[in-house]
Scaffold this active site. Structure first.
Site, PDB file in Angstrom:
ATOM      1  NE  ARG A 167       3.500  -5.422   7.510  1.00  0.00           N
ATOM      2  CZ  ARG A 167       2.509  -6.484   7.162  1.00  0.00           C
ATOM      3  NH1 ARG A 167       2.726  -7.623   7.339  1.00  0.00           N
ATOM      4  NH2 ARG A 167       1.462  -6.218   7.089  1.00  0.00           N
ATOM      5  CE  LYS A 201      -6.463  -2.738  10.273  1.00  0.00           C
ATOM      6  NZ  LYS A 201      -5.121  -3.316  10.676  1.00  0.00           N
ATOM      7  NE  ARG A 255      -3.521   2.947   5.203  1.00  0.00           N
ATOM      8  CZ  ARG A 255      -3.435   1.638   5.749  1.00  0.00           C
ATOM      9  NH1 ARG A 255      -2.992   1.445   6.804  1.00  0.00           N
ATOM     10  NH2 ARG A 255      -3.442   0.602   4.905  1.00  0.00           N
ATOM     11  NE  ARG A 269       0.976  -9.352   2.166  1.00  0.00           N
ATOM     12  CZ  ARG A 269       0.400  -8.246   2.639  1.00  0.00           C
ATOM     13  NH1 ARG A 269       0.096  -7.312   1.805  1.00  0.00           N
ATOM     14  NH2 ARG A 269       0.671  -8.041   3.858  1.00  0.00           N
ATOM     15  NE  ARG A 298      -1.258 -11.811   5.866  1.00  0.00           N
ATOM     16  CZ  ARG A 298      -1.628 -10.484   6.141  1.00  0.00           C
ATOM     17  NH1 ARG A 298      -2.658 -10.564   6.657  1.00  0.00           N
ATOM     18  NH2 ARG A 298      -0.698  -9.569   5.809  1.00  0.00           N
TER      19      ARG A 298
END
Ligand SMILES: [Zn+2]
Length: 216
Positions: free
Chosen positions: A173, A15, A90, A162, A129
């Site tokens: 997630r 996104k 959200r 992370r 990432r």
């Protein structure tokens, strides 16, 4: 008329990447909730100051403050602006509140664009990432490597993975995302504004498909 495009999609769907690419290519503004918060706090706007009082306590910024902040943004944006929302709303309540706020500013939520990606793709994308803990710049070992491995291009600090991007956490997630966001997607479906886009390919391909969905 000012147009809002709401970007939806699982973690790793791209996104933020797609929205910022489209913003770089033209006049659209990428509105990521995090960046909007930081900007409002930095500029000391009324909503920014209110948000800061929560952030200083380590608390989440409540919806009314976020909505005030979006109101400030809408009031400042050019009348023909196209805003790409990434990270808000959200849930359905926020979506309803956003519709009302946007209408009050004589603007419209034109489309909600859902970026679809299979889980295997998400695992590859998020697993690679690397994030700068200092300035927040994001890299990827395959698709967006830093100039020097493990070092932030922006500020020279060491990059980190992370906790969120570790495989066991990614699966969790995705489950949380699906549970929370499916009702929101269904809500936009009912409004007739929802468009699905296959975002499993390269960024350029996703950008082209999202642009089509924005124009259709
Ligand atoms: Zn950095």
């Amino acid at each position: 008329m000012m147009k809002i495009f709401v970007f939806l999609g699982a973690p790793g769907a791209g996104k933020g990447t797609v929205a910022s690419r489209i913003a770089e290519q033209g006049d659209a503004l990428h509105v990521s909730t995090g960046a909007m918060l930081r900007e409002a706090v930095k500029n000391g706007t009324p909503a920014g100051l209110a948000a800061k009082s929560y952030m200083d306590k380590g608390a989440l910024v409540p919806d009314p403050v976020l909505l005030d902040m979006i109101g400030e943004l809408l009031a400042d944006a050019p009348a023909d602006a196209e805003l790409l929302f990434d990270g808000f709303p959200r849930n359905e309540t926020q979506a309803e509140q956003l519709e009302a706020l946007v209408r009050k500013h004589g603007a419209t939520v034109a489309r909600a664009i859902c970026l679809d990606v299979p889980e295997t793709v998400v695992l590859r994308r998020l697993g690679g990432r690397r994030v700068c803990p200092v300035c927040g710049m994001v890299f990827h070992v395959e698709t967006l490597p830093p100039k020097q491995a493990g070092v932030c291009d922006g500020c020279g600090n060491p990059l980190a993975i992370r906790d969120d991007d570790k495989p066991e956490t990614i699966k969790r997630r995705l489950e949380v995302y699906a549970a929370k966001t499916e009702p929101l997607i269904a809500w936009y479906e009912k409004t007739g504004k929802l468009r699905h886009v296959d975002a499993s390919g390269e960024v350029d391909a996703s950008v082209a498909l999202v642009r089509d969905a924005m124009a259709d």
